[in-house]
Design a protein around this motif. Structure first.
Motif, PDB file in Angstrom:
ATOM      1  N   TYR A  78       0.819  -1.218   0.000  1.00  0.00           N
ATOM      2  CA  TYR A  78       0.000   0.000   0.000  1.00  0.00           C
ATOM      3  C   TYR A  78       0.851   1.267   0.000  1.00  0.00           C
ATOM      4  O   TYR A  78       0.310   2.362  -0.137  1.00  0.00           O
ATOM      5  N   PRO A 148      -9.315  -3.005   2.841  1.00  0.00           N
ATOM      6  CA  PRO A 148      -8.770  -2.259   1.690  1.00  0.00           C
ATOM      7  C   PRO A 148      -8.361  -3.165   0.542  1.00  0.00           C
ATOM      8  O   PRO A 148      -8.421  -2.761  -0.620  1.00  0.00           O
ATOM      9  N   ASP A 149      -7.961  -4.406   0.852  1.00  0.00           N
ATOM     10  CA  ASP A 149      -7.595  -5.332  -0.224  1.00  0.00           C
ATOM     11  C   ASP A 149      -8.808  -5.703  -1.059  1.00  0.00           C
ATOM     12  O   ASP A 149      -8.739  -5.715  -2.303  1.00  0.00           O
ATOM     13  N   GLU A 152      -9.810  -2.695  -3.185  1.00  0.00           N
ATOM     14  CA  GLU A 152      -8.904  -2.467  -4.313  1.00  0.00           C
ATOM     15  C   GLU A 152      -9.104  -3.498  -5.416  1.00  0.00           C
ATOM     16  O   GLU A 152      -8.978  -3.189  -6.603  1.00  0.00           O
ATOM     17  N   ASP A 170      -4.743   3.893  -0.467  1.00  0.00           N
ATOM     18  CA  ASP A 170      -3.524   3.120  -0.242  1.00  0.00           C
ATOM     19  C   ASP A 170      -2.516   3.898   0.600  1.00  0.00           C
ATOM     20  O   ASP A 170      -1.883   3.330   1.506  1.00  0.00           O
ATOM     21  N   SER A 171      -2.378   5.167   0.314  1.00  0.00           N
ATOM     22  CA  SER A 171      -1.420   5.977   1.071  1.00  0.00           C
ATOM     23  C   SER A 171      -1.847   6.111   2.533  1.00  0.00           C
ATOM     24  O   SER A 171      -1.001   6.065   3.446  1.00  0.00           O
TER      25      SER A 171
END
Length: 208
Positions: A78, A148-149, A152, A170-171
């Motif tokens: 990430y 988050p995976d 995404e 991601d950031s």
């Protein structure tokens, strides 16, 4: 009035049979104890608390500090946008590159580390609660990376506002993992108890 009615048979027995009361004085004490039970104290749930620099010995501090590298290594991908834009962060991560490559060399390393930490450390009463709590906190942090995976994988834009949103997500995840690594590891090395928001409560419920 109720107490006087209850005690009246007792006083009558003592007056009528003085020999019994003198020979067996423990009957009065036993009757009083049966009628007036002591209230039970409520057990307070034990939670990890910091007691200064002497709250854990050196091996426990070291093991707990190392555990926070697990979610950071597992979520290093990430940081692809942050690392390309900020050179100071690249220099900060550079010493960890060999360990990250070893961790990422096998696809199931993350899952194997998860099983090892959970069943060998968290469920092992031979380790102190300090170690088991910090290990469980690192595991919960790694489990949260599923969200988050999944986002995404299901939403993977090539350009436009969608790409900007993914880059921001991601950031944010990477910076959060980096902050948790620095805060968690440094607190453990100092013998303190790091408590990550929301994650600490979940870890407390899992550690007996």
């Amino acid at each position: 009035m109720a107490m006087s009615n209850l005690l009246s048979p007792l006083s009558f027995t003592v007056k009528s049979f003085p020999l019994v009361s003198l020979r067996h004085p423990s009957l009065l004490t036993l009757t009083t104890k049966l009628r007036c039970p002591k209230p039970r104290e409520r057990r307070r749930p034990f939670t990890a608390q910091s007691k200064g620099s002497n709250s854990a010995d050196a091996p426990d501090r070291l093991i707990s500090a190392v555990c926070y590298f697990y979610p950071f290594f597992d979520g290093i991908q990430y940081g692809k946008y942050v690392l390309t834009q900020f050179t100071p962060i690249q220099l900060l991560i550079q010493p960890l590159v060999p360990a990250i490559r070893v961790f990422k060399s096998f696809p199931f390393n993350g899952f194997l580390v998860f099983l090892t930490l959970y069943f060998v450390v968290v469920r092992n009463s031979n380790f102190s609660r300090y170690v088991r709590f910090n290990t469980m906190q690192a595991i919960v942090l790694d489990v949260l990376l599923i969200f988050p995976d999944l986002l995404e994988r299901s939403f993977n834009p090539r350009d436009g506002p969608g790409l900007d949103l993914v880059m921001s997500l991601d950031s944010t995840v990477f910076l959060f993992l980096l902050v948790c690594l620095i805060y968690g590891s440094s607190s453990c090395l100092l013998g303190q108890v790091p408590r990550l928001p929301i994650i600490a409560e979940a870890a407390d419920r899992q550690v007996l």
